[in-house]
Design a protein around this motif. Sequence first.
Motif, PDB file in Angstrom:
ATOM      1  N   TYR A  37     -13.519 -42.523 -16.528  1.00 22.61           N
ATOM      2  CA  TYR A  37     -14.047 -41.148 -16.931  1.00 22.61           C
ATOM      3  C   TYR A  37     -15.157 -41.007 -15.943  1.00 22.61           C
ATOM      4  O   TYR A  37     -15.963 -41.923 -15.359  1.00 22.61           O
ATOM      5  CB  TYR A  37     -14.248 -40.800 -18.133  1.00 22.61           C
ATOM      6  N   ARG A  38     -15.580 -39.732 -15.594  1.00 28.00           N
ATOM      7  CA  ARG A  38     -16.818 -39.346 -14.920  1.00 28.00           C
ATOM      8  C   ARG A  38     -17.543 -38.286 -15.628  1.00 28.00           C
ATOM      9  O   ARG A  38     -16.847 -37.202 -16.177  1.00 28.00           O
ATOM     10  CB  ARG A  38     -16.522 -39.119 -13.357  1.00 28.00           C
ATOM     11  N   GLN A  39     -18.828 -37.971 -15.354  1.00 30.53           N
ATOM     12  CA  GLN A  39     -19.549 -37.041 -15.917  1.00 30.53           C
ATOM     13  C   GLN A  39     -20.563 -36.577 -14.766  1.00 30.53           C
ATOM     14  O   GLN A  39     -21.503 -37.299 -14.294  1.00 30.53           O
ATOM     15  CB  GLN A  39     -20.282 -37.155 -17.185  1.00 30.53           C
ATOM     16  N   ALA A  40     -20.300 -35.326 -14.122  1.00 32.23           N
ATOM     17  CA  ALA A  40     -21.315 -34.703 -13.173  1.00 32.23           C
ATOM     18  C   ALA A  40     -22.474 -34.007 -13.822  1.00 32.23           C
ATOM     19  O   ALA A  40     -22.220 -33.519 -14.978  1.00 32.23           O
ATOM     20  CB  ALA A  40     -20.587 -33.826 -12.260  1.00 32.23           C
ATOM     21  N   PRO A  41     -23.681 -33.948 -13.291  1.00 31.60           N
ATOM     22  CA  PRO A  41     -24.662 -33.219 -13.913  1.00 31.60           C
ATOM     23  C   PRO A  41     -24.342 -31.851 -14.252  1.00 31.60           C
ATOM     24  O   PRO A  41     -23.654 -30.902 -13.673  1.00 31.60           O
ATOM     25  CB  PRO A  41     -25.808 -33.090 -12.723  1.00 31.60           C
ATOM     26  N   GLY A  42     -24.605 -31.540 -15.460  1.00 37.13           N
ATOM     27  CA  GLY A  42     -24.127 -30.238 -16.231  1.00 37.13           C
ATOM     28  C   GLY A  42     -22.806 -29.808 -16.653  1.00 37.13           C
ATOM     29  O   GLY A  42     -22.261 -28.920 -16.892  1.00 37.13           O
ATOM     30  N   LYS A  43     -21.919 -30.978 -16.415  1.00 39.23           N
ATOM     31  CA  LYS A  43     -20.819 -30.803 -16.643  1.00 39.23           C
ATOM     32  C   LYS A  43     -20.168 -31.717 -17.711  1.00 39.23           C
ATOM     33  O   LYS A  43     -20.856 -32.743 -17.979  1.00 39.23           O
ATOM     34  CB  LYS A  43     -19.683 -31.077 -15.486  1.00 39.23           C
ATOM     35  N   GLN A  44     -19.007 -31.522 -18.304  1.00 41.24           N
ATOM     36  CA  GLN A  44     -18.431 -32.329 -19.454  1.00 41.24           C
ATOM     37  C   GLN A  44     -17.894 -33.592 -18.720  1.00 41.24           C
ATOM     38  O   GLN A  44     -17.457 -33.551 -17.758  1.00 41.24           O
ATOM     39  CB  GLN A  44     -17.362 -31.435 -20.186  1.00 41.24           C
ATOM     40  N   GLU A  46     -14.902 -36.158 -17.799  1.00 45.22           N
ATOM     41  CA  GLU A  46     -13.763 -35.620 -17.478  1.00 45.22           C
ATOM     42  C   GLU A  46     -12.979 -36.816 -17.285  1.00 45.22           C
ATOM     43  O   GLU A  46     -13.593 -38.215 -16.583  1.00 45.22           O
ATOM     44  CB  GLU A  46     -13.515 -34.823 -16.466  1.00 45.22           C
ATOM     45  N   LEU A  47     -11.343 -36.970 -17.540  1.00 41.74           N
ATOM     46  CA  LEU A  47     -10.618 -38.157 -17.043  1.00 41.74           C
ATOM     47  C   LEU A  47     -10.551 -38.211 -15.815  1.00 41.74           C
ATOM     48  O   LEU A  47     -10.337 -37.318 -15.160  1.00 41.74           O
ATOM     49  CB  LEU A  47      -9.500 -37.924 -17.820  1.00 41.74           C
ATOM     50  N   VAL A  48     -10.718 -39.609 -15.109  1.00 37.58           N
ATOM     51  CA  VAL A  48     -10.427 -40.017 -13.800  1.00 37.58           C
ATOM     52  C   VAL A  48      -8.842 -40.537 -13.411  1.00 37.58           C
ATOM     53  O   VAL A  48      -8.208 -40.082 -12.818  1.00 37.58           O
ATOM     54  CB  VAL A  48     -11.565 -40.719 -12.993  1.00 37.58           C
ATOM     55  N   ALA A  49      -8.867 -41.652 -14.324  1.00 35.11           N
ATOM     56  CA  ALA A  49      -7.601 -42.234 -14.396  1.00 35.11           C
ATOM     57  C   ALA A  49      -7.548 -43.396 -15.411  1.00 35.11           C
ATOM     58  O   ALA A  49      -8.520 -43.867 -16.013  1.00 35.11           O
ATOM     59  CB  ALA A  49      -7.484 -43.160 -13.165  1.00 35.11           C
ATOM     60  N   THR A  50      -6.202 -43.608 -15.837  1.00 32.97           N
ATOM     61  CA  THR A  50      -6.120 -44.613 -16.913  1.00 32.97           C
ATOM     62  C   THR A  50      -4.815 -45.701 -16.385  1.00 32.97           C
ATOM     63  O   THR A  50      -4.058 -45.144 -15.647  1.00 32.97           O
ATOM     64  CB  THR A  50      -5.593 -43.975 -18.185  1.00 32.97           C
ATOM     65  N   ALA A  60      -6.065 -37.842 -12.670  1.00 28.33           N
ATOM     66  CA  ALA A  60      -6.508 -36.511 -12.273  1.00 28.33           C
ATOM     67  C   ALA A  60      -5.932 -35.861 -11.135  1.00 28.33           C
ATOM     68  O   ALA A  60      -5.892 -36.583 -10.092  1.00 28.33           O
ATOM     69  CB  ALA A  60      -8.180 -36.369 -12.664  1.00 28.33           C
ATOM     70  N   ASP A  61      -5.600 -34.480 -11.225  1.00 26.42           N
ATOM     71  CA  ASP A  61      -4.924 -34.098  -9.965  1.00 26.42           C
ATOM     72  C   ASP A  61      -6.131 -34.221  -8.957  1.00 26.42           C
ATOM     73  O   ASP A  61      -5.741 -34.341  -7.685  1.00 26.42           O
ATOM     74  CB  ASP A  61      -4.571 -32.635 -10.396  1.00 26.42           C
ATOM     75  N   SER A  62      -7.372 -34.036  -9.047  1.00 26.25           N
ATOM     76  CA  SER A  62      -8.506 -34.035  -8.106  1.00 26.25           C
ATOM     77  C   SER A  62      -8.449 -35.537  -7.385  1.00 26.25           C
ATOM     78  O   SER A  62      -9.040 -35.406  -6.384  1.00 26.25           O
ATOM     79  CB  SER A  62      -9.835 -33.576  -8.947  1.00 26.25           C
ATOM     80  N   VAL A  63      -7.975 -36.434  -7.994  1.00 23.29           N
ATOM     81  CA  VAL A  63      -8.247 -37.802  -7.383  1.00 23.29           C
ATOM     82  C   VAL A  63      -7.032 -38.377  -6.798  1.00 23.29           C
ATOM     83  O   VAL A  63      -7.145 -39.270  -6.226  1.00 23.29           O
ATOM     84  CB  VAL A  63      -9.149 -38.782  -8.090  1.00 23.29           C
ATOM     85  N   LYS A  64      -5.727 -37.841  -7.142  1.00 22.23           N
ATOM     86  CA  LYS A  64      -4.478 -38.313  -6.724  1.00 22.23           C
ATOM     87  C   LYS A  64      -4.356 -38.435  -5.252  1.00 22.23           C
ATOM     88  O   LYS A  64      -4.871 -37.654  -4.473  1.00 22.23           O
ATOM     89  CB  LYS A  64      -3.275 -37.349  -7.321  1.00 22.23           C
ATOM     90  N   GLU A  88     -17.856 -33.814  -4.386  1.00 26.58           N
ATOM     91  CA  GLU A  88     -17.565 -33.309  -5.679  1.00 26.58           C
ATOM     92  C   GLU A  88     -17.379 -34.590  -6.550  1.00 26.58           C
ATOM     93  O   GLU A  88     -17.156 -34.281  -7.652  1.00 26.58           O
ATOM     94  CB  GLU A  88     -16.549 -32.271  -5.774  1.00 26.58           C
ATOM     95  N   ASP A  89     -17.233 -35.792  -5.830  1.00 26.42           N
ATOM     96  CA  ASP A  89     -16.886 -37.224  -6.694  1.00 26.42           C
ATOM     97  C   ASP A  89     -18.041 -37.601  -7.257  1.00 26.42           C
ATOM     98  O   ASP A  89     -18.162 -38.578  -7.947  1.00 26.42           O
ATOM     99  CB  ASP A  89     -16.083 -37.955  -5.771  1.00 26.42           C
ATOM    100  N   THR A  90     -19.343 -36.880  -6.983  1.00 29.10           N
ATOM    101  CA  THR A  90     -20.576 -37.388  -7.330  1.00 29.10           C
ATOM    102  C   THR A  90     -20.738 -37.262  -8.707  1.00 29.10           C
ATOM    103  O   THR A  90     -20.538 -36.300  -9.245  1.00 29.10           O
ATOM    104  CB  THR A  90     -21.744 -36.555  -6.675  1.00 29.10           C
ATOM    105  N   ALA A  91     -20.936 -38.485  -9.713  1.00 31.98           N
ATOM    106  CA  ALA A  91     -20.934 -38.317 -10.833  1.00 31.98           C
ATOM    107  C   ALA A  91     -21.549 -39.734 -11.620  1.00 31.98           C
ATOM    108  O   ALA A  91     -21.434 -40.682 -10.682  1.00 31.98           O
ATOM    109  CB  ALA A  91     -19.723 -37.929 -11.517  1.00 31.98           C
ATOM    110  N   VAL A  92     -21.769 -39.940 -12.865  1.00 28.79           N
ATOM    111  CA  VAL A  92     -21.664 -41.075 -13.344  1.00 28.79           C
ATOM    112  C   VAL A  92     -20.309 -41.456 -13.915  1.00 28.79           C
ATOM    113  O   VAL A  92     -19.693 -40.770 -14.570  1.00 28.79           O
ATOM    114  CB  VAL A  92     -22.750 -41.165 -14.677  1.00 28.79           C
ATOM    115  N   TYR A  93     -19.898 -42.684 -13.584  1.00 25.99           N
ATOM    116  CA  TYR A  93     -18.648 -43.109 -13.720  1.00 25.99           C
ATOM    117  C   TYR A  93     -18.463 -44.198 -14.909  1.00 25.99           C
ATOM    118  O   TYR A  93     -19.290 -44.950 -14.902  1.00 25.99           O
ATOM    119  CB  TYR A  93     -17.965 -43.682 -12.672  1.00 25.99           C
ATOM    120  N   TYR A  94     -17.596 -43.820 -16.081  1.00 32.04           N
ATOM    121  CA  TYR A  94     -17.737 -44.619 -17.167  1.00 32.04           C
ATOM    122  C   TYR A  94     -16.337 -45.280 -17.251  1.00 32.04           C
ATOM    123  O   TYR A  94     -15.367 -44.676 -17.087  1.00 32.04           O
ATOM    124  CB  TYR A  94     -18.021 -43.614 -18.589  1.00 32.04           C
ATOM    125  N   CYS A  95     -16.252 -46.531 -17.716  1.00 35.50           N
ATOM    126  CA  CYS A  95     -15.040 -47.210 -18.093  1.00 35.50           C
ATOM    127  C   CYS A  95     -15.030 -47.392 -19.264  1.00 35.50           C
ATOM    128  O   CYS A  95     -15.736 -47.078 -20.200  1.00 35.50           O
ATOM    129  CB  CYS A  95     -14.776 -48.567 -17.401  1.00 35.50           C
TER     130      CYS A  95
END
Length: 121
Positions: A37-44, A46-50, A60-64, A88-95
Amino acid sequence: QVQLVESGGGLVQPGGSLRLSCAASGSIFRINAMGWYRQAPGKQRELVATITSGGSTNYADSVKGRFTISRDNAKDTVYLEMNGLKPEDTAVYYCNADLVRRGWITSRTYWGQGTQVGVSA
């Protein structure tokens, strides 16, 4: 005690690539699905991939077509190969991992501490 530890974040130029890793450790009986999952500044967040224990994936459609999730069940590790990175991929990525601890019956979800990914010229 269970820990998820991410690594591999950093700063890259647009179009660049990074590979994130997340290793689970501790008193683990079984790991079901794992994900990024990832979280960009000021945003919720969101799922990236599972990915399931059997290897079925969801993106997620944005990374397919740009990101690939994989896992090594023998190492309790999940990876995220990121190509064609965009600002727009800039974010903190969480597993995360849905897993059953030894001696437990039900599963629960555990999260890593996050790793920063920055994409900028």
